[in-house]
Design a protein around this motif. Structure first.
Motif, PDB file in Angstrom:
ATOM      1  N   LEU A  46       2.122   1.074  -3.701  1.00 51.06           N
ATOM      2  CA  LEU A  46       1.470   2.104  -4.301  1.00 51.06           C
ATOM      3  C   LEU A  46       1.397   3.394  -4.333  1.00 51.06           C
ATOM      4  O   LEU A  46       1.435   4.534  -5.305  1.00 51.06           O
ATOM      5  CB  LEU A  46      -0.453   0.974  -4.074  1.00 51.06           C
ATOM      6  CG  LEU A  46      -1.036   2.323  -4.653  1.00 51.06           C
ATOM      7  CD1 LEU A  46      -1.481   1.462  -6.044  1.00 51.06           C
ATOM      8  CD2 LEU A  46      -2.466   2.009  -4.214  1.00 51.06           C
ATOM      9  N   SER A  69      -6.620   4.684   3.673  1.00 50.59           N
ATOM     10  CA  SER A  69      -6.930   3.655   3.994  1.00 50.59           C
ATOM     11  C   SER A  69      -6.481   1.988   4.719  1.00 50.59           C
ATOM     12  O   SER A  69      -7.044   1.182   5.241  1.00 50.59           O
ATOM     13  CB  SER A  69      -6.337   3.173   2.412  1.00 50.59           C
ATOM     14  OG  SER A  69      -7.120   1.733   2.020  1.00 50.59           O
ATOM     15  N   LEU A  70      -4.963   2.603   4.993  1.00 54.07           N
ATOM     16  CA  LEU A  70      -4.441   1.634   5.884  1.00 54.07           C
ATOM     17  C   LEU A  70      -5.036   1.591   7.186  1.00 54.07           C
ATOM     18  O   LEU A  70      -5.269   0.463   8.516  1.00 54.07           O
ATOM     19  CB  LEU A  70      -3.166   1.780   6.215  1.00 54.07           C
ATOM     20  CG  LEU A  70      -2.164   1.995   5.243  1.00 54.07           C
ATOM     21  CD1 LEU A  70      -0.858   2.172   5.708  1.00 54.07           C
ATOM     22  CD2 LEU A  70      -1.860   0.031   6.155  1.00 54.07           C
ATOM     23  N   ILE A  87      -7.767  -3.832   2.482  1.00 51.27           N
ATOM     24  CA  ILE A  87      -6.195  -2.752   2.611  1.00 51.27           C
ATOM     25  C   ILE A  87      -6.006  -1.948   1.478  1.00 51.27           C
ATOM     26  O   ILE A  87      -6.771  -0.603   0.904  1.00 51.27           O
ATOM     27  CB  ILE A  87      -5.520  -2.047   3.425  1.00 51.27           C
ATOM     28  CG1 ILE A  87      -5.453  -2.220   4.916  1.00 51.27           C
ATOM     29  CG2 ILE A  87      -4.351  -0.816   3.262  1.00 51.27           C
ATOM     30  CD1 ILE A  87      -4.460  -2.290   5.958  1.00 51.27           C
ATOM     31  N   ILE A  88      -5.657  -2.877   0.263  1.00 49.29           N
ATOM     32  CA  ILE A  88      -4.779  -2.540  -0.975  1.00 49.29           C
ATOM     33  C   ILE A  88      -5.810  -2.321  -1.416  1.00 49.29           C
ATOM     34  O   ILE A  88      -5.682  -0.732  -2.736  1.00 49.29           O
ATOM     35  CB  ILE A  88      -4.149  -2.596  -1.453  1.00 49.29           C
ATOM     36  CG1 ILE A  88      -2.978  -2.188  -2.371  1.00 49.29           C
ATOM     37  CG2 ILE A  88      -4.762  -4.169  -1.403  1.00 49.29           C
ATOM     38  CD1 ILE A  88      -1.732  -3.072  -2.309  1.00 49.29           C
ATOM     39  N   THR A  89      -7.215  -2.326  -1.627  1.00 46.45           N
ATOM     40  CA  THR A  89      -8.551  -2.606  -2.787  1.00 46.45           C
ATOM     41  C   THR A  89      -9.149  -1.322  -3.041  1.00 46.45           C
ATOM     42  O   THR A  89      -8.816  -1.300  -4.013  1.00 46.45           O
ATOM     43  CB  THR A  89      -9.000  -3.991  -2.569  1.00 46.45           C
ATOM     44  OG1 THR A  89      -8.437  -5.103  -2.467  1.00 46.45           O
ATOM     45  CG2 THR A  89     -10.008  -3.908  -3.358  1.00 46.45           C
ATOM     46  N   SER A 123      -4.047   6.934   0.116  1.00 46.32           N
ATOM     47  CA  SER A 123      -3.830   5.350   0.278  1.00 46.32           C
ATOM     48  C   SER A 123      -3.032   5.358   1.988  1.00 46.32           C
ATOM     49  O   SER A 123      -4.043   3.776   2.138  1.00 46.32           O
ATOM     50  CB  SER A 123      -2.624   5.326  -0.787  1.00 46.32           C
ATOM     51  OG  SER A 123      -2.695   5.081  -1.748  1.00 46.32           O
ATOM     52  N   ALA A 164      -7.196   1.857  -1.932  1.00 48.19           N
ATOM     53  CA  ALA A 164      -6.557   2.485  -2.239  1.00 48.19           C
ATOM     54  C   ALA A 164      -6.434   2.905  -3.593  1.00 48.19           C
ATOM     55  O   ALA A 164      -6.072   3.644  -3.901  1.00 48.19           O
ATOM     56  CB  ALA A 164      -5.280   1.898  -1.876  1.00 48.19           C
ATOM     57  N   THR A 186       0.527  -1.059  -0.011  1.00 47.39           N
ATOM     58  CA  THR A 186       0.122   0.355  -0.480  1.00 47.39           C
ATOM     59  C   THR A 186       1.248   1.364  -0.224  1.00 47.39           C
ATOM     60  O   THR A 186       0.494   2.299  -1.073  1.00 47.39           O
ATOM     61  CB  THR A 186      -1.068   0.154   1.301  1.00 47.39           C
ATOM     62  OG1 THR A 186      -2.018  -1.223   1.004  1.00 47.39           O
ATOM     63  CG2 THR A 186      -1.923   0.853   1.223  1.00 47.39           C
TER      64      THR A 186
END
Lengths: 442, 112
Positions: free
Chosen positions: A27, A50-51, A110-112, A47, A114, A24
């Motif tokens: 990204l 989002s974490l 989390i990453i989706t 990003s 972001a 993340t």
């Protein structure tokens, strides 16, 4: 620990979870380098937040909705694990603690969202974005993760477990899901001021390269870790990830050289991400040669697909559609051709004597997730736009969103022209002293 | 007196400096500059989107000379700066009323 527990598998999954976490921030740099100087920080923080948001929601209800016992028809988990209650230290799933599995899956959640932020670079209110992340994971990601990833011997999620859609590490749940949402939000927010007129060059290609390198590194955790055990399937997934990504870099660069006459660093970085996206669903079901083919196809097709936004007139700022949606679709559908039937899954694709059955299943997964994510994301985005407003004002967008939304700027340019900088900083020191003195006098 | 200004490619600066020294010029001013002529900069490609970068890096040289040296000096600069490729630059001269050496207060040709 109870019978069946494996310390090796557990250690492996924890390390993989940490690797996926690093994706993340990776990204964030990948996206952050691609925007202009004036909105670099906003890109990074979109990003990063989002974490924060998804981690908290995951414990409150996210894990339960995604991986709690099925509430019916494979559509959503129930609320048995609300606040992670009932999960004690000895609870295991497969050979690893439930906590390890929950941590690993959290990083995917989390990453989706972001990933989506790349579609609306330079122009989203930060509060609106944060609200969107919270709502989106709740009504889109958690259910879709349940459909795709929740396995319970045929009584689990309706796409993966009940209908045999193969998505080893999240091609549909993560990339098609985020790509469709990115398209929806790009349409709701509209084009950036100056789209197709002003140059919007990436401000730092080294940051883009660093970010894509971190993504590539973390992606081994994403894909190999999805075996949930330190075993041969993880090994296949690891190697498939590497070779597909390598092939996609070559595919993208070749397309670029033929079409535009130059091998660009942005193309190499983008090709890597396209390859990683495409191999994600397939890495547990194809051979290494299949992975190379998938990577090459994804690299070249995604390189062509990024021009869609200019042709169709939507401003997906950083090509979430061209890279993640298209890459995810390619990877998911090619499983229907390249699945060997003896890597991780038993289903075979068209090229390995399996007929078109698996291809049909893959197409079902693609269409369902794409449509669901697009419609829900469009509704959420529109609701936010109509209430608190999703887009910043025109003057904020032109001046740069960093100053208005974060009261910061990414770079200090006062060092440019040293003598002027000295004069400026001397004045600043004096004024600080004066300010302190005034305070004391008062 | 004349002020000769030359806008040239940065990598020709050393040749021009050497040629000027050989000619006997005592001083010059060099500034980093950017601009374009008929060639209109260059093109960069980012994910398939092509951007024309109009302003390309140049070096601007300024030299004050006596009237009788001006024409010859222009030739020296042009010869040293020329590569024969597009974007080699321009050289021009303008008349100058006065020049003063700041340290001594000398005026006119003595100040050069």
């Amino acid at each position: 620990m109870p019978d069946g527990f494996s310390a090796g598998d557990t250690a492996f999954v924890f390390i993989c979870a940490a690797l996926v976490m690093l994706m993340t921030p990776g990204l964030a740099f990948f996206y952050g380098g691609m925007v202009r100087v004036k909105s670099t920080l906003n890109m990074l923080v979109m990003s990063f937040v989002s974490l924060a948001i998804v981690s908290v929601l995951w414990v409150l209800y996210g894990y339960s909705l995604s991986f709690g016992p099925d509430a019916g028809a494979g559509l959503i988990g129930n609320l048995d694990y609300l606040g992670m209650r009932g999960i004690d230290l000895n609870a295991i799933t497969g050979t690893i603690p439930v906590t390890a599995f929950a941590a690993f899956q959290l990083m995917f959640a989390i990453i989706t969202p972001a990933l989506i932020s790349g579609a609306i670079a330079d122009r989203a209110k930060f509060t609106a974005w944060s609200l969107f992340v919270a709502l989106w994971v709740t009504v889109v990601y958690f259910p879709v993760a349940h459909w795709v990833f929740f396995f319970d011997g045929g009584n689990g999620g309706w796409l993966g477990d009940r209908n045999g859609v193969i998505d080893f590490a999240g091609g549909t749940a993560v990339h098609i899901n985020a790509g469709a949402a990115g398209l929806a939000l790009a349409l709701v927010l509209g084009k950036r001021i100056g789209f197709k007129k002003d140059p919007m060059r990436p401000h730092s290609l080294p940051l883009v390269m660093l970010g894509s390198g971190l993504l590539w590194f973390g992606w081994f955790g994403f894909n190999a870790g999805s075996a949930l055990a330190a075993n041969g399937v993880a090994g296949m997934a690891f190697m498939n990830t590497q070779v597909a990504t390598a092939a996609a870099v070559l595919g993208w660069l070749a397309y670029e050289k033929i079409k535009h006459g130059a091998f660009t660093s942005l193309g190499a970085a983008s090709g890597a991400v396209a390859g990683l996206v495409a191999i994600t669903p397939a890495c547990g079901s194809v051979s290494m040669l299949g992975a190379i083919a998938i990577g090459l196809i994804a690299g070249a097709v995604c390189a062509a697909a990024i021009s869609l936004k200019y042709k169709l007139g939507f401003d997906d700022s950083l090509d979430v559609v061209g890279v993640h949606l298209v890459g995810g679709i390619i990877g998911s559908l090619l499983i229907g051709f390249f699945a060997t039937g003896h890597v991780g899954q038993t289903a075979s694709g068209l090229f390995y004597g399996g007929g078109v059955t698996q291809l049909g299943k893959q197409a079902l997964g693609v269409v369902v997730v794409l449509v669901y994510s697009f419609v829900l994301s469009w509704l959420l985005g529109t609701a936010i736009q109509k209430t608190i407003g999703f887009r910043v004002s025109e003057d904020v967008e032109v001046a740069g969103i960093d100053q208005a939304e974060h009261a910061e700027s990414a770079y200090d340019f006062t060092a440019v022209g040293a003598s002027i900088a000295r004069a400026v900083s001397a004045t600043a020191t004096v004024s600080t002293v004066t300010a302190e003195k005034t305070e004391v006098d008062a | 007196m004349k002020l000769i200004t030359a806008v040239i490619k940065p990598h020709r600066l050393d040749e021009v400096k050497e040629a000027l020294q050989a000619f006997g010029v005592h001083g010059l001013t060099v500034t980093e500059a950017s601009g374009y002529g008929r060639q209109r900069g260059h093109t960069e490609v980012y994910r398939g989107a092509e951007y024309t970068v109009d302003l390309v890096p140049k070096v601007r040289i300024e030299i004050l000379v006596d009237d009788e040296d001006a024409e010859q000096l222009i030739d020296v600069v042009v010869k040293a700066a020329r590569t024969g490729k597009i974007g080699d630059g321009k050289v021009w001269s303008v008349p100058v009323d006065t020049a003063v050496r700041v340290r001594t207060g000398e005026r006119g040709p003595d100040a050069l």
